[in-house]
Scaffold this active site. Sequence first.
Site, PDB file in Angstrom:
ATOM      1  N   ARG A  94      41.781  25.766  36.740  1.00  0.00           N
ATOM      2  CA  ARG A  94      42.876  26.728  36.624  1.00  0.00           C
ATOM      3  C   ARG A  94      44.240  26.144  36.983  1.00  0.00           C
ATOM      4  NH1 ARG A  94      43.715  31.999  36.834  1.00  0.00           N
ATOM      5  NH2 ARG A  94      45.302  31.777  38.421  1.00  0.00           N
ATOM      6  N   PRO A 124      44.150  36.287  36.363  1.00  0.00           N
ATOM      7  CA  PRO A 124      45.112  36.103  35.272  1.00  0.00           C
ATOM      8  C   PRO A 124      46.297  35.220  35.691  1.00  0.00           C
ATOM      9  CG  PRO A 124      45.347  38.284  36.250  1.00  0.00           C
ATOM     10  CD  PRO A 124      44.214  37.614  36.973  1.00  0.00           C
ATOM     11  N   VAL A 125      47.168  34.902  34.717  1.00  0.00           N
ATOM     12  CA  VAL A 125      48.358  34.093  35.042  1.00  0.00           C
ATOM     13  C   VAL A 125      49.644  34.848  34.680  1.00  0.00           C
ATOM     14  CG1 VAL A 125      47.265  31.814  34.918  1.00  0.00           C
ATOM     15  CG2 VAL A 125      48.188  32.834  32.829  1.00  0.00           C
ATOM     16  N   ASP A 126      49.536  36.188  34.634  1.00  0.00           N
ATOM     17  CA  ASP A 126      50.694  36.991  34.230  1.00  0.00           C
ATOM     18  C   ASP A 126      51.910  36.780  35.131  1.00  0.00           C
ATOM     19  OD1 ASP A 126      48.895  38.219  36.082  1.00  0.00           O
ATOM     20  OD2 ASP A 126      50.022  40.087  35.907  1.00  0.00           O
ATOM     21  N   LEU A 127      51.685  36.572  36.423  1.00  0.00           N
ATOM     22  CA  LEU A 127      52.836  36.402  37.322  1.00  0.00           C
ATOM     23  C   LEU A 127      53.564  35.086  37.056  1.00  0.00           C
ATOM     24  CD1 LEU A 127      51.543  37.667  40.795  1.00  0.00           C
ATOM     25  CD2 LEU A 127      52.580  38.942  38.944  1.00  0.00           C
ATOM     26  N   ASP A 308      39.898  31.018  51.128  1.00  0.00           N
ATOM     27  CA  ASP A 308      39.121  29.794  50.900  1.00  0.00           C
ATOM     28  C   ASP A 308      38.262  29.407  52.114  1.00  0.00           C
ATOM     29  OD1 ASP A 308      40.118  29.636  48.376  1.00  0.00           O
ATOM     30  OD2 ASP A 308      41.456  27.942  48.733  1.00  0.00           O
ATOM     31  N   ILE A 330      41.712  39.025  48.458  1.00  0.00           N
ATOM     32  CA  ILE A 330      42.479  38.218  47.509  1.00  0.00           C
ATOM     33  C   ILE A 330      41.778  38.177  46.149  1.00  0.00           C
ATOM     34  CG2 ILE A 330      43.558  35.962  47.044  1.00  0.00           C
ATOM     35  CD1 ILE A 330      44.717  37.196  49.536  1.00  0.00           C
ATOM     36  N   ARG A 400      34.408  18.885  43.588  1.00  0.00           N
ATOM     37  CA  ARG A 400      35.767  19.238  43.166  1.00  0.00           C
ATOM     38  C   ARG A 400      36.703  19.248  44.368  1.00  0.00           C
ATOM     39  NH1 ARG A 400      36.274  24.713  40.791  1.00  0.00           N
ATOM     40  NH2 ARG A 400      38.392  23.987  40.936  1.00  0.00           N
TER      41      ARG A 400
END
Length: 422
Positions: A94, A124-127, A308, A330, A400
């Site tokens: 992402r 999403p990535v709208d912001l 996290d 979150i 990762r």
Amino acid sequence: MDSIIVTGNGPLNGQIPIAGAKNACLTLMPATLLSEEPLTLTNAPRLSDIKTMTTLLQSLGAEVSQLQDGRVLALSSHRLDNHVADYDIVRKMRASILVLGPMLARHGHAVVSLPGGCAIGARPVDLHLKALQALGAVLELKEGYVHASAPQGLRGAAVEFPFVSVGATENALMAATLARGTTVLKNAAREPEIVDLAHCLRRMGAEIEGEGTQTITIQGVDQLGGATHPVVADRIELGTYMLAPAICGGEVELIGGRIDLVGAFCEKLDAAGISVSETAKGLKVNRKNGRVRAVDVVTSPFPGFPTDLQAQMMALMCTAEGVSVLEERIFENRFMHAPELMRMGARIEVHGGTATVTGVEHLKGAPVMATDLRASVSLILAGLAAEGETIVNRVYHLDRGYERVEEKLSNVGAKIERISGQ
Ligand code: UD1
């Protein structure tokens, strides 16, 4: 596919070095796209996500070399011959969306694939997109790609985020450094990775004030130069390894650890009966005999308790005395480790974004499946405290974000080994 086998082996003692932050490095690397001059990142972590970002930047024409066994990344974007971030790379990670702001700011156009779904919710990535639009970008969504352009260049603006987003703050901050005029980012994320990015951008010649607070002000400049910047310590790796002696007893010093990176987390450890102290080299965690106490946790943006570290904290709570309530605020769907922990004898009930953990005296080893990065490491932590053998499958998630996990843990006395799959 590799697996990791962990066998409960009693208290841990010794030192664990903390690497540079994955999430900081993943936003510092795209900052190279803002300048023709070289950017050198020291203290870089050696992780597969860093390799993915390297491949993405190289696909755009940037040069990325690994020096000193991968600890130093030398980046240069003097020549960019491609402005398309391809789906095949972006879908793997992402954070790839972080090339959008810098590419647009320097070149006036960029085409970036939408990252798509992810195991821990819709994300999403709208912001990101709204912030760039506020800076004057014209955006079009076509066949899964964002086509962004700003033929006259970006212009400074006031951007107020409706809620805190780390990635959107990073994208907007990078883009604003080359926008004409002043940009004010309100309700900005305050994570240490944002502060680290601002420090690096300032070294490159950017004019930024207020990083680490809710309002960041950026005065756009015509161009940015080169810089050498050390990546901040990884607070999530730090918190994860702080939990290792907390879960199985002993005393471990985390080299390079800083209390200001994990304040809210340390308060919870303290309430659970785990002692944390500062040393000349980092932080020391000590668990005396006896069970830890159950504590409640609510995740929230920095300086709150990090999402996290929620899975790892749940692993600790599985053997605590009492009932602990963990609320995930979150991300939706971030309790996939719970059923795996239950396979090891944990008592957990999940309702929506709340997990209630009733501590048991002992966990028992079992074969379990890693579902995402932080979930994987929570299973390893649980395995350290369990009786018998725990086999964690699908550990590619772990690679990762955790550098040499089996080496770091076996150096402090854990019985852990990697079995290479076919
Ligand atoms: C970053 C971290 C990730 C961490 C998270 C929260 C990196 C590479 N990843 O992710 O490890 O868990 O911060 O601390 O740094 N959201 C929207 N629209 C957006 C952007 C976000 O709705 O455009 C939502 C997300 O779905 C989520 C919340 O906002 O529910 C916070 O996400 P965000 O802070 O953006 O996380 P990331 O930057 O993706």
